[in-house]
Design an enzyme around this catalytic site. Structure first.
Site, short mmCIF file in Angstrom:
data_model
loop_
_atom_site.label_atom_id
_atom_site.label_comp_id
_atom_site.label_asym_id
_atom_site.label_seq_id
_atom_site.Cartn_x
_atom_site.Cartn_y
_atom_site.Cartn_z
N SER A 339 0.79 -1.23 0.00
CA SER A 339 0.00 0.00 0.00
C SER A 339 0.82 1.28 0.00
O SER A 339 0.25 2.37 0.04
CB SER A 339 -0.89 0.02 1.25
OG SER A 339 -0.09 -0.03 2.42
N LEU A 340 2.14 1.18 -0.02
CA LEU A 340 2.94 2.40 0.06
C LEU A 340 2.77 3.27 -1.17
O LEU A 340 2.50 2.78 -2.27
CB LEU A 340 4.42 2.06 0.23
CG LEU A 340 4.84 1.34 1.51
CD1 LEU A 340 6.35 1.25 1.57
CD2 LEU A 340 4.30 2.03 2.75
N CYS A 341 3.00 4.56 -0.98
CA CYS A 341 2.92 5.51 -2.09
C CYS A 341 4.23 5.51 -2.88
O CYS A 341 4.87 6.55 -3.10
CB CYS A 341 2.62 6.90 -1.56
SG CYS A 341 1.05 7.02 -0.69
N GLU A 342 4.67 4.33 -3.27
CA GLU A 342 5.87 4.14 -4.06
C GLU A 342 5.62 2.99 -5.02
O GLU A 342 5.14 1.93 -4.62
CB GLU A 342 7.08 3.80 -3.19
CG GLU A 342 7.44 4.85 -2.15
CD GLU A 342 7.95 6.15 -2.76
OE1 GLU A 342 8.43 6.11 -3.93
OE2 GLU A 342 7.87 7.19 -2.08
N ASN A 379 4.96 6.20 5.40
CA ASN A 379 3.50 6.29 5.26
C ASN A 379 2.77 5.98 6.57
O ASN A 379 1.57 5.75 6.59
CB ASN A 379 2.96 5.37 4.17
CG ASN A 379 2.99 5.99 2.79
OD1 ASN A 379 2.78 5.30 1.79
ND2 ASN A 379 3.25 7.28 2.67
#
Length: 430
Positions: A339-342, A379
């Protein structure tokens, strides 16, 4: 084919008490592996495995390894503290660090641990800061150039920040003898995660010959040689695992060929393995919670790179088993993501797996070393629990999952802390 050490039924039962994601370790496997390592080097009366604490810094895991005769290789104050807390003392601890603060060298000395110096300048650092030298000290060797093996494995010591040249080793030994050091060790790490039985014997041969040259050049009493780590595990199913018995016998042969004729047959052999000791005996269990169908097929799980960063950081392969579907055809192509923004937050890319349904438990293999230990909170993702599958089949929590309050605890002296506490209550978190 890789096989999970827990079944779907076991994992579901565990998840009812310890929600996914969680790490789980296999005590039986850890103990059997440690005994195999000790047996493989039993020909050397001084042999000891110094487990690399950085790989799996959990006190309950360290206790198991200490019970099996292992010592600990530490590289920081926290690792020294942890090792001392589980009962390690004196020569149970090898302190191998670099760019080391004074207080860490001092504490390592107070524990009477074996200190392994990374650089010639550290000798003067001891002198200038009035850090007492121990009777036994160690130095780390870097031969420079490229370390290449016949099977194509290659690493680049010349581009490594670690260790000393041979000339610097001789100077360090000589200078330390002037300050009361009586016994010396040699340490080196030249290649990482080798899946070959040839690495340790080849490294040992180089270090044995180095020991003879250093003894001749300085007159130093060399009492041990530390082959460090680098013995790897087969992350992919097609790789043939290392055979520690064959590796041990290969080192034995080099020892008899080089050390014994030189009158160094009583030198102890140390190893310092993290990945080999723990990698296959720990797994990350997570659950499929989303699926996405665009240009590729994606399965989203409730773990992320903050739980296991190796695939995102190194592009490392970790085998995946969909629990309960071990015998189903791998006829679906997925990216398995967190779910990370990466965009690199992916446990697998274009991986052929059985059809994954929402709620399926995903078992990520070979995460027992450099898995949980490399976790982080990007995050605001929280660390998972760590569990131990005990020899009797029961499961024990050996680290609880991090809570929201844990995450915000270091703001406790700021005026905003009360507002954070209120917001945690509103969110329904702990």
């Amino acid at each position: 084919m890789k096989k999970a050490f827990i079944s779907k039924e076991q994992a579901e039962a565990i998840a009812r008490e310890y929600p996914t994601p969680f790490y789980i370790y296999d005590e039986k496997g850890i103990r059997e592996n440690a005994r195999a390592v000790n047996k493989a080097f039993s020909w050397n009366k001084g042999f000891r495995e110094y487990f690399a604490v950085k790989a799996t810094p959990n006190p309950e895991i360290l206790k198991v390894l200490l019970e099996e005769g292992c010592g600990f290789d530490c590289s920081s104050m926290a690792e020294l503290v942890l090792s001392r807390a589980v009962g390690a003392k004196g020569a149970d601890i090898m302190f191998s660090s670099n760019d080391t603060p004074v207080e860490e060298f001092v504490y390592a000395g107070e524990l009477d641990s074996i200190i392994n110096l990374d650089d010639l300048t550290h000798v003067d650092y001891f002198i200038e800061n009035n850090i007492p030298f121990k009777e036994t000290m160690c130095c780390r060797f870097n031969p420079g150039g490229v370390f290449k093996m016949s099977n194509g494995i290659m690493d680049n010591p010349g581009d490594s920040k670690y260790g000393m040249s041979e000339e610097q080793m001789a100077e360090a030994f000589t200078k330390m003898m002037e300050h009361g050091v009586k016994h010396f060790g040699i340490h080196a790490f030249l290649a990482s995660n080798t899946v070959t039985n040839e690495y340790y014997p080849q490294l040992a041969g180089q270090l044995f010959e180095l020991a003879i040259r250093l003894k001749e050049a300085t007159g130093a009493d060399i009492t041990f040689i530390n082959l460090s780590g680098g013995v790897g595990i087969p992350y992919t199913p097609d790789q043939t695992p290392n055979d520690i018995a064959v590796i041990g016998e290969g080192v034995h042969k080099k020892f008899d060929e080089i050390m014994v004729p030189a009158g160094l047959g009583d030198v102890a052999i140390f190893t310092e393995m993290g990945r080999y000791m723990m990698g296959p005996f720990g797994s990350l269990v997570t659950r499929a919670i989303h699926e996405k169908h665009i240009y590729k097929e994606y399965i989203g799980v409730d773990a992320c790179a903050a739980n296991l960063m190796r695939p995102a950081m190194y592009g490392s392969y970790h085998h995946i088993t969909v629990l309960g579907k071990e015998n189903e055809p791998c006829d679906h192509l997925y990216d398995v993501t967190g779910s990370l923004c990466e965009n690199n937050d992916k446990f697998a890319i274009d991986r052929k797996l059985p059809k994954i349904d929402m709620g399926d438990l995903i078992y990520i293999h070979d995460a027992g070393a450099h898995g949980f230990a490399m976790g982080y909170n990007y995050n605001g993702r929280l660390w998972s629990s760590e569990l131990l599958l005990q020899e009797d089949g029961s499961v024990r929590c050996i680290r609880r999952a991090q809570t929201m309050r844990d995450y915000f605890a270091t703001f406790d002296e700021l005026p905003v802390f009360n507002a954070i506490e209120d917001a945690i209550e509103e969110s329904g978190q702990q």
